[in-house]
Design a protein around this motif. Structure first.
Motif, mmCIF file in Angstrom:
data_model
loop_
_atom_site.group_PDB
_atom_site.id
_atom_site.type_symbol
_atom_site.label_atom_id
_atom_site.label_comp_id
_atom_site.label_asym_id
_atom_site.label_seq_id
_atom_site.Cartn_x
_atom_site.Cartn_y
_atom_site.Cartn_z
ATOM 1 N N SER A 70 0.865 -1.542 -0.148
ATOM 2 C CA SER A 70 0.058 -0.222 0.019
ATOM 3 C C SER A 70 0.746 1.092 0.330
ATOM 4 N N LEU B 232 -6.474 2.826 -6.719
ATOM 5 C CA LEU B 232 -7.140 2.045 -6.737
ATOM 6 C C LEU B 232 -8.440 2.831 -6.811
ATOM 7 N N ASP C 283 -11.162 3.632 -5.779
ATOM 8 C CA ASP C 283 -11.131 4.955 -4.977
ATOM 9 C C ASP C 283 -10.110 5.065 -3.657
ATOM 10 N N LEU D 173 -11.028 6.393 -0.697
ATOM 11 C CA LEU D 173 -11.852 4.888 0.323
ATOM 12 C C LEU D 173 -10.986 4.173 0.921
ATOM 13 N N GLU D 174 -10.982 3.626 2.488
ATOM 14 C CA GLU D 174 -10.666 3.448 3.591
ATOM 15 C C GLU D 174 -10.029 1.883 3.117
ATOM 16 N N TYR D 175 -8.888 1.369 2.863
ATOM 17 C CA TYR D 175 -8.955 0.263 2.314
ATOM 18 C C TYR D 175 -7.717 -0.682 3.043
ATOM 19 N N ASN D 176 -8.597 -2.489 2.017
ATOM 20 C CA ASN D 176 -7.223 -3.610 3.140
ATOM 21 C C ASN D 176 -6.919 -4.200 1.541
ATOM 22 N N VAL E 100 -9.210 -5.883 -2.684
ATOM 23 C CA VAL E 100 -8.882 -4.990 -1.666
ATOM 24 C C VAL E 100 -10.446 -4.760 -1.110
ATOM 25 N N CYS F 88 -13.165 -2.368 1.014
ATOM 26 C CA CYS F 88 -13.388 -1.063 0.770
ATOM 27 C C CYS F 88 -13.893 -1.053 1.506
ATOM 28 N N GLU F 89 -14.803 0.346 2.616
ATOM 29 C CA GLU F 89 -15.797 0.287 3.178
ATOM 30 C C GLU F 89 -16.782 1.457 2.876
ATOM 31 N N SER F 90 -17.897 1.132 2.058
ATOM 32 C CA SER F 90 -18.721 2.162 1.695
ATOM 33 C C SER F 90 -19.306 2.697 2.100
ATOM 34 N N TRP G 81 -13.414 -5.229 -4.207
ATOM 35 C CA TRP G 81 -12.681 -5.266 -5.687
ATOM 36 C C TRP G 81 -11.412 -6.482 -5.784
#
Length: 429
Positions: A231, A252, A254, A257-260, A271, A273-275, A283
């Motif tokens: 990341s 990315l 988006d 957005l926060e993602y892992n 990944v 993501c919190e939508s 994704w």
């Protein structure tokens, strides 16, 4: 006749092994308690032969998640290792004041020395055996520790990663540099690979005009045997092809957005993501079939382009227990090899099995304010190390108060053998 309570039953070693093999592999405290009961039992469960039989029995099974290491380096009230098993279980992880946790994969965990260490050092630690190996990192003078990340992975050909202990490994180290001279500056991203077999670092791979703050707050993922992804704070993901010594950058889906990072069901790059409050989007990265590249997009219209595709939506309101869905909802980690994610809310820390959608709450009162970050799951089968090697290695936390512990262990051991003996009498094993 029921075994005497004053003395442990005397049974052949192969019978003892057969009984211990029936203990649940996702509850390592059971084997650990058995190893503490007597020298004889310790020798049985810590032998290589027993571990080989245990792995053969569960060869087709996914290794259990024993717990997580975490990257919180400022609050010593939160243990470095947090067990996710029903019974208390601990591992003697390296001191959080000297080592920052970066990665955990294939039976090994990776730590980076604090900023005061020059040159920086990496520490490779086997949680099951306690074996440690320090690896000095050759970096240029302009290197800053906050601009780097690293990954560890098995280097044995054909390994299924159920038992990588003691085998060869690689460490990939990536870092960004900005060099300033007068009013001009140049940026680059570099990577090097360490081999435990040769004890040396390979040549430096450089990608110019690309710089990222490679934060350890999100750990890497390994796709296949040689594609590592890290990341970056620039709204991108760094791809490092270890086999080809090549670096590339992916946008990315988006960047807001926060993602892992995670692996998709087919083992590709994904990944999560919190939508919004009640949903998590997964994704997946789709490579161009014809080898041509197109701009990244939410959906590939004909399946032939390169880009991100939403392939799953996780509805948390249908999975988390009542009252657990509280804002914010943060994804803190992904367990490679187990397909489990870790989700934190103000109601606690939860694991979600992405295959079965089984949700479990992790023992402990964890909240957003605890500063948990970058949870690194320890995925492995467990057998205790021999007693003579126990110093500072895996230990149980059967309670900080040791008074009466031997009696408690003895009672549990007797119950285990009572069940085992009855099972043998009835032909159940």
């Amino acid at each position: 006749m029921e075994p005497s309570r004053g003395k442990l039953p005397t049974l052949p070693e192969d019978v003892i092994e057969d009984i211990f093999l029936r203990l649940p592999p996702d509850e390592p405290a059971c084997l650990l308690r058995a190893s503490l009961a007597s020298k004889k039992w310790s020798e049985v469960v810590s032998s290589r032969g027993f571990r080989d039989r245990l792995l053969a029995l569960h060869r087709t099974r996914t290794p259990p998640v024993l717990g997580v290491l975490h990257g919180n380096d400022w609050d010593n009230n939160v243990p470095r290792f947090i067990h996710t098993t029903a019974s208390p279980f601990s591992l003697a992880a390296p001191d959080y004041r000297s080592w920052r946790a970066l990665d955990c994969r294939h039976g090994r965990a990776l730590f980076l020395s604090d900023e005061g260490q020059v040159p920086p050092q990496l520490l490779v630690w086997e949680p099951i055996t306690g074996t440690q190996q320090r690896v000095p990192v050759p970096v240029p003078a302009a290197y800053r520790s906050g601009h780097s990340n690293a990954a560890v992975f098995c280097a044995a050909d054909g390994c299924d990663h159920h038992d990588c202990l003691g085998g060869p490994f690689r460490v990939a180290f990536v870092f960004g540099l900005v060099l300033r001279k007068w009013d001009l500056s140049t940026a680059s991203t570099s990577a090097r690979v360490y081999s435990s077999e040769t004890g040396t670092w390979g040549q430096r791979t450089v990608m110019h005009d690309e710089y990222g703050y490679y934060s350890s707050h999100i750990s890497s993922v390994l796709v296949g045997r040689s594609l590592l992804y890290f990341s970056s704070d620039q709204g991108t993901i760094l791809e490092y092809d270890v086999a080809r010594h090549a670096l590339a950058s992916l946008d990315l889906p988006d960047p807001e957005l926060e993602y892992n990072l995670m692996l998709t069901v087919d083992g590709g790059l994904g990944v999560i993501c919190e939508s919004y409050k009640s949903e998590l989007k997964v994704w997946s990265w789709q490579e161009a079939i014809d080898g041509s590249d197109t701009e990244s997009s939410e959906e590939a219209s004909d399946g032939a382009g390169t880009g991100w595709v939403v392939n799953r939506v996780i509805c948390l309101d249908k999975l988390l227990p009542n009252g657990a869905l509280q804002e914010p909802v943060v994804v803190l980690g992904f367990a490679e090899g187990a397909d489990v994610i870790f989700v934190l809310t103000d109601a606690g820390l939860f694991t979600i099995d992405l295959q079965s959608e089984v949700v479990r709450k992790v023992t402990g009162q964890f909240t957003i304010n605890d500063g948990l970050c970058n949870l690194l799951p320890v995925v492995s089968f467990y057998t205790p190390v021999p007693r003579r090697e126990h110093h500072g290695l895996p230990s149980s936390n059967l309670g900080e108060d040791r008074a009466g512990e031997e009696q408690k262990v003895a009672e549990q051991v007797h119950q285990l053998f009572d069940k085992g003996v009855q099972c043998f009498k009835g032909g159940g094993l």
